[in-house]
Design a protein around this motif. Structure first.
Motif, PDB file in Angstrom:
ATOM      1  N   VAL A   6      -7.906  -0.057  -5.024  1.00  0.00           N
ATOM      2  CA  VAL A   6      -8.121  -1.389  -4.461  1.00  0.00           C
ATOM      3  C   VAL A   6      -8.208  -2.373  -5.621  1.00  0.00           C
ATOM      4  CG1 VAL A   6      -9.617  -2.867  -3.066  1.00  0.00           C
ATOM      5  CG2 VAL A   6      -9.344  -0.445  -2.493  1.00  0.00           C
ATOM      6  N   GLU A   8     -12.152  -8.241  -2.736  1.00  0.00           N
ATOM      7  CA  GLU A   8     -10.988  -7.455  -2.326  1.00  0.00           C
ATOM      8  C   GLU A   8      -9.932  -8.278  -1.595  1.00  0.00           C
ATOM      9  OE1 GLU A   8     -11.923  -4.293   0.332  1.00  0.00           O
ATOM     10  OE2 GLU A   8     -13.029  -5.543   1.760  1.00  0.00           O
ATOM     11  N   ASN A   9     -10.331  -9.403  -1.015  1.00  0.00           N
ATOM     12  CA  ASN A   9      -9.382 -10.247  -0.296  1.00  0.00           C
ATOM     13  C   ASN A   9      -8.976 -11.469  -1.106  1.00  0.00           C
ATOM     14  OD1 ASN A   9      -9.159 -12.857   1.546  1.00  0.00           O
ATOM     15  ND2 ASN A   9      -8.317 -11.157   2.729  1.00  0.00           N
ATOM     16  N   TRP A  19      -5.764  -6.957   6.761  1.00  0.00           N
ATOM     17  CA  TRP A  19      -6.490  -7.282   5.533  1.00  0.00           C
ATOM     18  C   TRP A  19      -6.984  -8.715   5.484  1.00  0.00           C
ATOM     19  CZ3 TRP A  19      -4.112 -11.416   3.485  1.00  0.00           C
ATOM     20  CH2 TRP A  19      -2.762 -11.597   3.759  1.00  0.00           C
ATOM     21  N   PRO A  41     -11.129  -9.087   6.813  1.00  0.00           N
ATOM     22  CA  PRO A  41     -11.601  -7.705   6.821  1.00  0.00           C
ATOM     23  C   PRO A  41     -12.901  -7.486   7.565  1.00  0.00           C
ATOM     24  CG  PRO A  41     -11.880  -8.705   4.640  1.00  0.00           C
ATOM     25  CD  PRO A  41     -11.049  -9.655   5.457  1.00  0.00           C
ATOM     26  N   ALA A  62      -7.237  -1.985   6.849  1.00  0.00           N
ATOM     27  CA  ALA A  62      -6.122  -2.096   5.916  1.00  0.00           C
ATOM     28  C   ALA A  62      -6.504  -1.503   4.566  1.00  0.00           C
ATOM     29  CB  ALA A  62      -5.722  -3.561   5.753  1.00  0.00           C
ATOM     30  N   LEU A 101      -5.610  -2.503   1.779  1.00  0.00           N
ATOM     31  CA  LEU A 101      -5.831  -3.562   0.794  1.00  0.00           C
ATOM     32  C   LEU A 101      -7.277  -4.032   0.774  1.00  0.00           C
ATOM     33  CD1 LEU A 101      -2.597  -5.663   1.436  1.00  0.00           C
ATOM     34  CD2 LEU A 101      -3.110  -4.383  -0.652  1.00  0.00           C
ATOM     35  N   THR A 102      -7.986  -3.878   1.903  1.00  0.00           N
ATOM     36  CA  THR A 102      -9.360  -4.393   2.008  1.00  0.00           C
ATOM     37  C   THR A 102     -10.265  -3.402   2.737  1.00  0.00           C
ATOM     38  OG1 THR A 102      -8.726  -5.577   4.029  1.00  0.00           O
ATOM     39  CG2 THR A 102      -8.653  -6.821   1.961  1.00  0.00           C
ATOM     40  N   ASN A 121     -10.609   5.431   6.076  1.00  0.00           N
ATOM     41  CA  ASN A 121      -9.840   4.631   5.128  1.00  0.00           C
ATOM     42  C   ASN A 121      -8.657   5.459   4.655  1.00  0.00           C
ATOM     43  OD1 ASN A 121     -10.999   1.973   4.619  1.00  0.00           O
ATOM     44  ND2 ASN A 121     -12.853   3.110   4.066  1.00  0.00           N
ATOM     45  N   ILE A 135      -2.565 -12.103  -1.121  1.00  0.00           N
ATOM     46  CA  ILE A 135      -3.165 -10.779  -1.124  1.00  0.00           C
ATOM     47  C   ILE A 135      -2.497  -9.837  -2.123  1.00  0.00           C
ATOM     48  CG2 ILE A 135      -1.697  -9.884   0.717  1.00  0.00           C
ATOM     49  CD1 ILE A 135      -5.463  -9.117   0.092  1.00  0.00           C
TER      50      ILE A 135
END
Length: 483
Positions: free
Chosen positions: A31, A98-99, A157, A160, A183, A185-186, A211, A334
């Motif tokens: 991540v 993370e976002n 994402w 989140p 997601a 990504l997040t 996850n 993102i």
């Protein structure tokens, strides 16, 4: 507490939460912070076996949770709301990390996300049904609702926290147990929310988290499992079509919140200052990375110059930067790929005859895209048929309402729309002619836990929020009772 300490406290390498236990996986995925492109952490990467284990736990927990009293479920959701609100600083930091969204946007999302727990906690005890004499007089009809069963929730994402709570809360209120796939990504915010639910008293197995970077594998496993009775997905229309095709094999109850291409209409007698203020919210919230974001701006010819001038001034003044800077209003895209796509879309639109009327400055590192206002956009430009998902505002000038409505509805999407007008009657008339599930009238935001969120056409199936959001996780049953 530093973001490193916050992430460490989540134990992301044990980011599978199944049957009330945090578990590691055979591998992990990375991540990153989109503002710096630097790695934040490694998260447990679940596979098909983990997805099945999550369903095992949810199915085992379902009978007791479905039989629990509405008040019991409501009290847990209320506690989850209170815990989220009390934890706003930590959750805000996670979303920013993370976002990449600004601190103001992230904090606003946490409060909005928590509200779903409060709203559906209140709805959980408002059970409804029906009772009456049949027309023939030969029977009494009793209508009731029961939980559909194990629900598979797949979230994107861009929000989140809110996308998770908007699905988890009504599922739990209805008496369903859930398996959640956020997601890749997040994933960190989802871990925090599931841990909050456990702290609130959700029994083991009622909420399970998988996850994974193997999204298709997890989704396919769940949709092929006879014990999964519901799928709720938020994401792209393309992926939604694939999931619906898979769901059709078992006739799985499906809710889909898919893509959008929201028009933002400004009439000749609109309050320009109010319209610009609404446009800034509708377009640039979460850096434009929202399915409800204003995507196309249709401004009446009589006020187009004034609107563009004021809108351009507001865009030029935007502060673009990492969330670490509290003054930042616009964060990064993102991913590097997303940023590249948006820059190419701007270039293509300019090549087609449009001009960049205003822009803000943006950092050269990280996945940032400078907010831009495009004018002279042809009515058939590619950008007007594309879900931009970024801080770009193309403007088209109109002077005929019938032509306007044709442009507004000339897309496969029908999620959200916005209308600014001086006369409410005009706004309502245009709104009623607009093929969209939600229309903001003289306001730049449509999302509310108490309102039915969803779209028409290729923007999805079903609604989230309001009482109808609870019914999405219930089956209707009736008893025909004889004398």
């Amino acid at each position: 507490m530093s973001i490193t300490d916050i992430i460490t406290g989540l134990r992301p390498a044990e980011g599978l939460i199944i049957g009330g236990e945090s578990k590691a996986a055979a591998s992990t995925f990375t991540v990153e912070d989109p503002a710096t492109a630097q790695t934040l952490t490694e998260v447990a990467d679940g596979d098909a076996a983990d997805a099945t284990a999550a369903v095992d736990a949810a199915a085992a927990a379902f009978p007791a949770w479905a039989a629990a009293t509405p008040r019991f479920r409501a009290d847990i959701l209320r506690r989850a709301y209170e815990l989220m609100v009390a934890d706003v600083d930590r959750l805000t930091a996670l979303i920013c990390a993370e976002n990449g969204k600004s601190q103001a946007d992230a904090r606003g999302e946490v409060i909005y996300a928590a509200e779903f727990f409060r709203w559906f906690g209140e709805e959980a005890v408002r059970t409804d049904g029906g009772y009456g004499l049949s027309p023939s007089g030969l029977a009494r009809t009793i209508v009731t609702h029961r939980p559909v069963g194990v629900a598979a929730l797949i979230t994107p994402w861009n929000f989140p926290a809110a996308m998770a709570t908007r699905k988890i809360a009504p599922a739990l209120a209805a008496g369903c147990t859930v398996v959640l796939k956020p997601a890749a990504l997040t994933p960190l915010t989802a871990i925090a929310i599931v841990q909050i639910l456990e702290q609130a008293g959700v029994p083991a197995g009622v909420v399970n988290l998988v996850n994974s970077a193997k999204s298709a594998e997890i989704a396919s496993t769940w949709l092929a499992d006879d014990r999964v009775k519901k799928v709720s997905f938020t994401g792209s229309t393309g992926v939604g079509r694939i999931l619906l095709e898979q769901a059709s094999a078992r006739i799985v109850n499906a809710s889909m919140e898919l893509g959008g291409n929201a028009p933002f209409v400004v009439t000749a007698d609109a309050d320009v200052d109010a319209a610009v203020e609404g446009a800034m919210v509708a377009k640039f919230r979460n850096s434009g990375q929202a399915c409800t974001a204003a995507n196309r701006f249709y401004v009446h010819a009589d006020i187009a110059d004034e609107f563009v001038a004021r809108f351009g001034e507001a865009i030029s003044a935007l502060r673009v930067g990492p969330a670490a800077d509290e003054a930042s209003q616009i964060g990064p895209m993102i991913s590097a790929g997303a940023a590249k796509t948006i820059r190419e879309l701007i270039a293509t639109t300019v090549d087609a005859g449009a001009s960049v009327a205003a822009t803000a400055s943006a950092p050269s590192t990280g996945h940032f895209v400078a907010p831009a206002l495009l004018t002279g956009v042809p009515a058939d430009a590619e950008i007007l048929q594309t879900e931009i998902f970024g801080p770009v505002a193309p403007v088209v000038v109109w002077d005929d309402e019938d032509q306007l409505v044709e442009w507004v509805n000339g897309t496969e999407y029908g999620l959200a729309a916005y209308v600014y007008a001086g006369r409410l009657q005009d706004a309502l008339r245009i709104a009623e002619r607009t093929d969209a599930g939600m229309v903001g009238i003289n306001r730049g935001i449509v999302s509310d836990p108490s309102a039915p969120f969803g779209g028409t056409k290729q923007s999805g199936l079903g609604r989230e929020g309001a009482r109808i959001g609870l019914h999405e996780f219930q089956e209707t049953q009736y008893f025909s009772v004889g004398d």
